[in-house]
Write an enzyme that holds these catalytic residues in place. Structure first.
Site, short mmCIF file in Angstrom:
data_model
loop_
_atom_site.label_atom_id
_atom_site.label_comp_id
_atom_site.label_asym_id
_atom_site.label_seq_id
_atom_site.Cartn_x
_atom_site.Cartn_y
_atom_site.Cartn_z
N PHE A 97 45.06 52.61 49.01
CA PHE A 97 43.81 52.84 49.74
C PHE A 97 42.94 53.87 49.05
O PHE A 97 42.40 54.77 49.68
CB PHE A 97 44.15 53.30 51.18
CG PHE A 97 43.19 52.75 52.22
CD1 PHE A 97 43.19 51.42 52.54
CD2 PHE A 97 42.31 53.58 52.86
CE1 PHE A 97 42.33 50.91 53.50
CE2 PHE A 97 41.43 53.10 53.83
CZ PHE A 97 41.44 51.75 54.14
N TYR A 149 51.54 42.92 57.14
CA TYR A 149 50.23 42.51 56.66
C TYR A 149 50.02 41.06 57.10
O TYR A 149 50.61 40.15 56.54
CB TYR A 149 50.15 42.57 55.14
CG TYR A 149 50.16 43.96 54.53
CD1 TYR A 149 50.01 45.10 55.31
CD2 TYR A 149 50.29 44.11 53.16
CE1 TYR A 149 50.02 46.36 54.74
CE2 TYR A 149 50.29 45.38 52.58
CZ TYR A 149 50.16 46.49 53.38
OH TYR A 149 50.17 47.74 52.80
N LEU A 165 39.96 54.43 48.09
CA LEU A 165 38.54 54.09 48.19
C LEU A 165 37.67 55.22 47.67
O LEU A 165 37.93 56.40 47.91
CB LEU A 165 38.18 53.79 49.64
CG LEU A 165 38.93 52.60 50.28
CD1 LEU A 165 38.49 52.43 51.72
CD2 LEU A 165 38.69 51.33 49.49
N PRO A 176 31.39 60.81 49.25
CA PRO A 176 30.24 60.32 48.47
C PRO A 176 29.70 61.31 47.46
O PRO A 176 29.16 60.92 46.43
CB PRO A 176 29.19 60.04 49.56
CG PRO A 176 29.99 59.81 50.80
CD PRO A 176 31.18 60.71 50.69
#
Length: 291
Positions: free
Chosen positions: A220, A63, A222, A227
């Site tokens: 992660f 990272y 998200l 949607p």
């Protein structure tokens, strides 16, 4: 809903941590590369997290490169006695910011030595072996190298990351697996692909983790991946006067006592929101509505 979770519970050196960690991946610059846009805020995020009970940090020397490790050391060294710093090996970065395998036994040893140096530690408490490269280096060679460094005392506990069910089953035959880190969230309950390549999901390994007492650490997670699910989580968020992101964290905490969320952010305000999510109590009706 348990407030703590124990890593490597079947060993003689288990690690018990509070059940909301912090993932440092968002601290570097764009594309997880370079210094933070706001370095003082990045350092304050790490200090604020720990001051508010977070004692599990997830990092990796790729990272940045090495940005998050250096930030952790600058912000928190000497480390609190109850702080668990978990790192990952198995990958590296190229100057074009691409993510490539770095997973031969020699590569893995180089990465461990680098993490020890940049974090200022003599032993890393937990290391996830991130699987990349579609089997170019056999799992038994990679994990064998990790277990060898564990015997040498450089690593306390070994986990796996980005693993399929079959890979986790194979890993369990080779040695003690302390934890699993896979992509997982309310909107990401199946195997998905994203910018860093194909990623196995958490759902396919969760029952195995529960069976063997292995924490599943989602990364992660998200919400915008699917949607069509946002209306559902948005309705639960309205019921609790919370944000969809907070409900995502609460859903992970309620889904299984073996899940250890590590939401990351580069915003101090969002960190405080994430920390507050641990106090949200979802009812059985909420969980059923979320599906």
């Amino acid at each position: 809903m348990p407030s703590t979770i124990t890593i490597a519970s079947n060993s003689d050196q288990p690690l018990t941590v509070n059940r909301l960690g912090y993932g440092t991946m968002r601290l570097p610059g764009p594309d997880v590369w370079g210094e933070p846009a706001n370095r003082p805020e990045a350092l304050q995020i790490l200090r604020t997290a720990v001051e508010n009970g977070v004692n599990f940090l997830d990092t990796a020397d790729y990272y940045g490169e090495d940005v998050t490790n250096r930030l952790i050391r600058e912000a928190l060294y000497p480390y609190p006695s109850d702080l668990v710093i978990c790192t990952k090996v198995g990958a590296t970065r190229r100057p074009d910011k691409s993510w490539v395998p770095f997973n031969t036994p020699e590569n893995l040893r180089t990465s461990i030595e680098n993490n020890l140096r940049t974090l200022g530690q003599e032993q890393i408490q937990l290391v996830h072996l991130r699987l990349m490269g579609h089997g170019a280096v056999p799992l038994d060679e990679q994990l064998g190298a990790m277990l060898e460094m564990q015997r040498e005392g450089k690593i306390l506990h070994v986990g796996l990351s980005n693993v399929t069910r079959e890979e986790l089953e194979a890993g369990l035959q080779l040695g003690n697996i302390a934890s699993v880190e896979n992509m997982y969230g309310y909107a990401q309950r199946t195997t998905l692909a994203h910018a860093h390549g194909h990623n196995p999901g958490g759902e396919e390994v969760l029952d195995l983790c529960e069976k063997h007492g292995i924490p599943l650490i989602p990364f992660f997670s998200l919400l915008h991946a699917l949607p069509k699910q946002l209306d559902t989580i948005g309705e639960v968020a309205r019921r609790h006067n919370a944000t969809p992101a907070q409900i995502n964290i609460a859903w992970q905490l309620h889904k299984s006592p073996w899940i250890l969320p590590i939401p990351g952010t580069s915003s101090l305000a969002h960190l405080r929101e994430n920390l507050a999510a641990a106090a949200i109590q979802l009812s059985a009706e909420d969980m059923a509505y979320l599906g």
